[in-house]
Motif scaffolding. Structure first.
Motif, mmCIF file in Angstrom:
data_model
loop_
_atom_site.group_PDB
_atom_site.id
_atom_site.type_symbol
_atom_site.label_atom_id
_atom_site.label_comp_id
_atom_site.label_asym_id
_atom_site.label_seq_id
_atom_site.Cartn_x
_atom_site.Cartn_y
_atom_site.Cartn_z
ATOM 1 N N THR A 82 1.284 -1.106 0.340
ATOM 2 C CA THR A 82 -0.027 -0.223 0.094
ATOM 3 C C THR A 82 0.628 1.198 -0.033
ATOM 4 N N ILE A 83 0.574 1.855 -0.924
ATOM 5 C CA ILE A 83 1.532 3.450 -1.393
ATOM 6 C C ILE A 83 0.781 4.863 -1.012
ATOM 7 N N GLU A 84 1.246 5.505 -0.015
ATOM 8 C CA GLU A 84 -0.192 6.698 0.001
ATOM 9 C C GLU A 84 1.209 7.604 -0.440
ATOM 10 N N LEU A 85 -0.126 9.194 -1.261
ATOM 11 C CA LEU A 85 0.989 9.527 -1.963
ATOM 12 C C LEU A 85 0.171 10.961 -1.526
ATOM 13 N N LYS A 86 0.137 12.319 -1.350
ATOM 14 C CA LYS A 86 -0.296 13.730 -1.235
ATOM 15 C C LYS A 86 0.036 14.374 -2.333
ATOM 16 N N VAL A 87 -1.067 14.305 -3.536
ATOM 17 C CA VAL A 87 -1.074 14.760 -5.124
ATOM 18 C C VAL A 87 -2.071 16.053 -4.535
ATOM 19 N N GLU A 88 -1.622 17.247 -5.125
ATOM 20 C CA GLU A 88 -2.212 18.437 -5.082
ATOM 21 C C GLU A 88 -2.919 18.523 -6.397
ATOM 22 N N MET A 89 -4.243 18.351 -5.925
ATOM 23 C CA MET A 89 -5.449 18.577 -7.109
ATOM 24 C C MET A 89 -6.560 20.044 -7.660
ATOM 25 N N VAL A 90 -6.599 20.240 -8.203
ATOM 26 C CA VAL A 90 -7.051 21.364 -8.107
ATOM 27 C C VAL A 90 -8.165 21.542 -9.507
ATOM 28 N N GLY A 91 -8.671 21.193 -8.526
ATOM 29 C CA GLY A 91 -10.334 21.535 -9.418
ATOM 30 C C GLY A 91 -10.859 19.461 -8.607
ATOM 31 N N ILE A 92 -11.283 19.323 -10.052
ATOM 32 C CA ILE A 92 -11.931 17.345 -10.255
ATOM 33 C C ILE A 92 -10.834 16.984 -11.510
ATOM 34 N N HIS A 93 -10.154 16.275 -11.068
ATOM 35 C CA HIS A 93 -9.566 15.438 -11.422
ATOM 36 C C HIS A 93 -8.795 13.941 -10.707
ATOM 37 N N ASP A 94 -9.965 13.873 -10.365
ATOM 38 C CA ASP A 94 -10.154 12.286 -9.953
ATOM 39 C C ASP A 94 -9.868 11.104 -11.264
ATOM 40 N N ARG A 95 -10.495 11.175 -11.974
ATOM 41 C CA ARG A 95 -10.875 10.132 -12.943
ATOM 42 C C ARG A 95 -9.766 10.175 -13.778
ATOM 43 N N ARG A 96 -8.669 11.530 -14.043
ATOM 44 C CA ARG A 96 -7.404 11.484 -15.091
ATOM 45 C C ARG A 96 -6.775 10.910 -14.147
ATOM 46 N N LEU A 97 -6.480 10.993 -12.904
ATOM 47 C CA LEU A 97 -5.505 10.836 -11.598
ATOM 48 C C LEU A 97 -6.018 8.996 -12.124
ATOM 49 N N ARG A 98 -6.580 7.991 -11.914
ATOM 50 C CA ARG A 98 -7.297 6.826 -11.979
ATOM 51 C C ARG A 98 -7.444 6.361 -13.126
ATOM 52 N N LYS A 99 -7.056 7.385 -14.308
ATOM 53 C CA LYS A 99 -7.297 6.483 -15.433
ATOM 54 C C LYS A 99 -5.591 6.602 -15.236
ATOM 55 N N CYS A 100 -4.659 7.303 -15.172
ATOM 56 C CA CYS A 100 -3.674 7.688 -15.050
ATOM 57 C C CYS A 100 -2.877 6.041 -14.479
ATOM 58 N N LEU A 101 -3.379 5.768 -13.163
ATOM 59 C CA LEU A 101 -2.744 4.675 -12.290
ATOM 60 C C LEU A 101 -2.933 3.374 -12.579
ATOM 61 N N SER A 102 -4.457 2.696 -13.046
ATOM 62 C CA SER A 102 -5.135 1.975 -14.078
ATOM 63 C C SER A 102 -3.806 1.238 -15.425
ATOM 64 N N LYS A 103 -3.268 2.487 -15.600
ATOM 65 C CA LYS A 103 -2.651 1.707 -16.924
ATOM 66 C C LYS A 103 -1.065 1.045 -16.497
ATOM 67 N N LEU A 104 -0.805 1.368 -14.921
ATOM 68 C CA LEU A 104 0.444 0.290 -14.699
ATOM 69 C C LEU A 104 0.140 -0.733 -14.184
ATOM 70 N N LYS A 105 0.490 -1.552 -14.199
ATOM 71 C CA LYS A 105 0.651 -3.943 -14.301
ATOM 72 C C LYS A 105 0.622 -3.815 -12.718
ATOM 73 N N GLY A 106 0.174 -4.623 -12.924
ATOM 74 C CA GLY A 106 0.022 -4.380 -11.299
ATOM 75 C C GLY A 106 -1.106 -3.659 -9.967
ATOM 76 N N ILE A 107 -1.709 -2.524 -10.139
ATOM 77 C CA ILE A 107 -2.420 -2.032 -9.801
ATOM 78 C C ILE A 107 -3.867 -2.736 -9.070
ATOM 79 N N GLU A 108 -3.897 -3.188 -7.746
ATOM 80 C CA GLU A 108 -4.889 -3.345 -7.226
ATOM 81 C C GLU A 108 -6.399 -2.214 -7.433
ATOM 82 N N LYS A 109 -6.101 -1.437 -6.349
ATOM 83 C CA LYS A 109 -7.039 -0.371 -6.058
ATOM 84 C C LYS A 109 -6.351 0.847 -5.737
#
Length: 88
Positions: free
Chosen positions: A3-30
């Motif tokens: 489990t890795i915790e990150l502090k990400v500066e998000m301005v506005g609604i970037h939830d979907r964009r963030l999930r999309k970039c992380l889902s492209k990595l192999k091995g990501i479960e959640k």
């Protein structure tokens, strides 16, 4: 599984964009995103530096979460509630 915790500066609604970039990595479960604390929790088998690099390539300012961030968030939200208090 890690489990890795990150502090990400998000301005506005970037939830979907963030999930999309992380889902492209192999091995990501959640991927869990907390907009209020600007915290992202990634669970899976990917290396922590690769996850951080992917988030930064997507255009986000990111760093690994530290225990000091919890303290700062508690202080910030406490002071925000105090500032919104009406004295009249």
């Amino acid at each position: 599984m890690e489990t890795i915790e990150l502090k990400v500066e998000m301005v506005g609604i970037h939830d979907r964009r963030l999930r999309k970039c992380l889902s492209k990595l192999k091995g990501i479960e959640k991927v869990e995103v907390d907009d209020d604390c600007q915290k992202v929790v990634v669970t899976g088998y990917a290396h922590r530096n690769k996850i951080l690099k992917a988030v930064r390539r997507a255009g986000f300012k990111a760093d690994f979460w530290s225990p000091q961030n919890d303290l700062l968030n508690a202080y910030a939200y406490g002071s925000l509630r105090f500032n919104n208090f009406n004295f009249s």
